[in-house]
Scaffold this motif. Sequence first.
Motif, PDB file in Angstrom:
ATOM      1  N   SER A  31      60.816  53.838  34.674  1.00  0.00           N
ATOM      2  CA  SER A  31      60.811  53.998  33.208  1.00  0.00           C
ATOM      3  C   SER A  31      60.353  55.385  32.810  1.00  0.00           C
ATOM      4  O   SER A  31      59.866  55.598  31.707  1.00  0.00           O
ATOM      5  CB  SER A  31      59.907  52.943  32.561  1.00  0.00           C
ATOM      6  OG  SER A  31      60.361  51.648  32.856  1.00  0.00           O
ATOM      7  N   GLN A  44      66.376  49.809  32.997  1.00  0.00           N
ATOM      8  CA  GLN A  44      65.279  50.759  33.166  1.00  0.00           C
ATOM      9  C   GLN A  44      65.799  52.156  32.800  1.00  0.00           C
ATOM     10  O   GLN A  44      66.889  52.554  33.224  1.00  0.00           O
ATOM     11  CB  GLN A  44      64.773  50.766  34.617  1.00  0.00           C
ATOM     12  CG  GLN A  44      64.298  49.403  35.116  1.00  0.00           C
ATOM     13  CD  GLN A  44      63.014  48.948  34.435  1.00  0.00           C
ATOM     14  OE1 GLN A  44      62.238  49.784  34.001  1.00  0.00           O
ATOM     15  NE2 GLN A  44      62.825  47.637  34.353  1.00  0.00           N
ATOM     16  N   SER A  45      65.001  52.927  32.024  1.00  0.00           N
ATOM     17  CA  SER A  45      65.472  54.224  31.529  1.00  0.00           C
ATOM     18  C   SER A  45      65.696  55.227  32.648  1.00  0.00           C
ATOM     19  O   SER A  45      66.519  56.127  32.539  1.00  0.00           O
ATOM     20  CB  SER A  45      64.472  54.788  30.506  1.00  0.00           C
ATOM     21  OG  SER A  45      63.207  54.982  31.114  1.00  0.00           O
ATOM     22  N   GLU A  82      74.881  50.444  28.583  1.00  0.00           N
ATOM     23  CA  GLU A  82      74.311  49.866  27.371  1.00  0.00           C
ATOM     24  C   GLU A  82      75.274  48.838  26.789  1.00  0.00           C
ATOM     25  O   GLU A  82      76.486  49.040  26.757  1.00  0.00           O
ATOM     26  CB  GLU A  82      74.066  50.967  26.331  1.00  0.00           C
ATOM     27  CG  GLU A  82      72.981  51.959  26.706  1.00  0.00           C
ATOM     28  CD  GLU A  82      71.597  51.355  26.551  1.00  0.00           C
ATOM     29  OE1 GLU A  82      71.492  50.262  25.958  1.00  0.00           O
ATOM     30  OE2 GLU A  82      70.636  51.964  27.037  1.00  0.00           O
TER      31      GLU A  82
END
Length: 640
Positions: free
Chosen positions: A529, A549-550, A575
């Motif tokens: 993250s 998770q980014s 997304e």
Amino acid sequence: MRSALLFTTILLFAIVPFTNPVAARELDENSGITIIASFDNSTEMTTLNITMPVTNNATFLDDLKDTTFSIYKILAGDWPGTAIQTIASEIQFCTQGSSNSECSGSSFEIEYYPLLLDSHTEFEYVLAFNSASILSNTLEEIIRPSFAVENLSGTYSDDITTLVWDYPEGIPMNHSVMIYSHDSPTTRGNWNSLTKTIVSSSVSAGTTSFEINHSSYEVEREIYYSVTLLYDMSEDTRFLGTNTLTLPVKEDNKAPIFVGELDATFDFETAKTTLDWEEGIDDDDLSINIYRYEFEVELIDPNSIIATVDASLSSFEIEVPQGEHRRSIYAITLQDALGNELTQLTGLSPVSDYVLETTISTSTVTSITADRYGDGTVVLTWQDNTQNPDAVARVWRSTTGPIVSFDNLEELSPTNVSNGQFSHKPTNAQDQAWYAVTIEAAWGPSQQSWHDERLISGVNVMNSPIKETEEMIEEEEESNITSQVLTSTGIRNNLSRGNTFFLGQMTEGDMIIISTSSMVSNIACYDMSGEGSIINSRSDWALSFSANQSGEKCLGLISEGSEEFAFTLTWNYIEPVVNVQDDDDDDDDDDHDDKKGHNDKSDKKDAGKVIIGIIGIVLLIYLFAMMRSPTPEKLYFEEE
């Protein structure tokens, strides 16, 4: 008594002066002014002699000093009639600067060469003034026929002087044409003493034009030309006609030279570049041409001109269009009224340094970072906001210190900027290495690529080094731990020490599970993250987490006692696309309310399916782990 009368009479005579009155004279044809004409047959010159009367009449002489005269030529016996030639106009013989004694009885002489006028030979000359006129004697002027060209004219343009003339009718053609140049106008009287140059002596009879080419040399002058006809025994140089120029030809192919400095500065706020050459030139015959180039040049290209300004100016502003990102060089030259311009640039020519002109918000890569993977590969990543799909990223590496210039840099293979990353395995890995990315591309309407050499720390230049080397831990014994990764998308793979695995595309709801063949002290994932983030599982045999998770990566570490090994997992998270539909009317709102309960039930069922699926995956992994015999393997962790 008589004595007193006599005395009084004598006294009166003494008071009243004795005078000798002079009769007043009018300034007219009876004023005593004379004009006499004579002709010399040998020289073919006519002389006019004008004489003022002898007088001490101050009033008359004052009037004479204020009077202007004109002299006309007429046919004999034709006065009053039409003048066939004006010899002089509005001239003065006596002036206010002359004394009365100088003016009284003075003579003035006028000489000129008469022209051949048809077959007439007898003429008279008229002296005109104050509406009065005085006639000369009748004069016979015998002029030999002229053998000369007529209507000579000269023009200059683009290094070429062109002379054009006419031939009179009936002229003998057994001659050649002589062309002369001279610095001052010529007459019949000064020809022999005049300094002149023979331009050509071999022009054929009957030719009516001649060109003089000055392109092989510089010339800057005002010059007169004369054309004569050369026969075997004679050359008529009387210039009785128009075979000589009365006005000069201006010949000039010498370009003015501009020596000086040129400074170019760009203002991002106004989107204007200001050119400053410090000082103008006060010369109405000159102008300044301004040129723009993308690369250094030695020869001016006329197509690159962007403006022409008055030579007296010392600065100029250039508006840069929106959407431009360009590197420009500016040059200025002088041009005279004839178009002469020095197109060869020298070290003394006013030429600016490169100036960067940009009217776009982003023209470099940003957020450059570097990571080292277990196999020693260094991966650079950056953010591309240039919106230039053809832009090339030039990658630079320094092992001697932070990058502030292109000195002592190693250039690596180029790649496309839009890739957003670059990877290589250094052959000479260093404990400290810095990286930078610059762009080479064509921007705006330009088709010519150029290298944007700007190096901005923290933007397209790493402000901190990366450690390319890694201390290897010697294996003392084989590990009894085996591990694998399993995803809800169907990916399943054994994990090995120091390797990187790509799990493909993941969407919302997808899970990733890292499991071991036996219970271990810890299973951890770092930087999922963001830098410094961590999730782990203490004293367990599995670690599961959502793919949302980014960081889209897991820097994994499995530990059991003193044993540990590291690996890397990466994936692409897609997304979810949310479709929003506006309610058009109240009926749609009612339908939405009716279906709400049904949708809530469906959502709960879907969530239950996901949970049941995860539990099933966990059970499968557990069965797999129990049934599989362990394969010892030494694990190690590489600190980033």
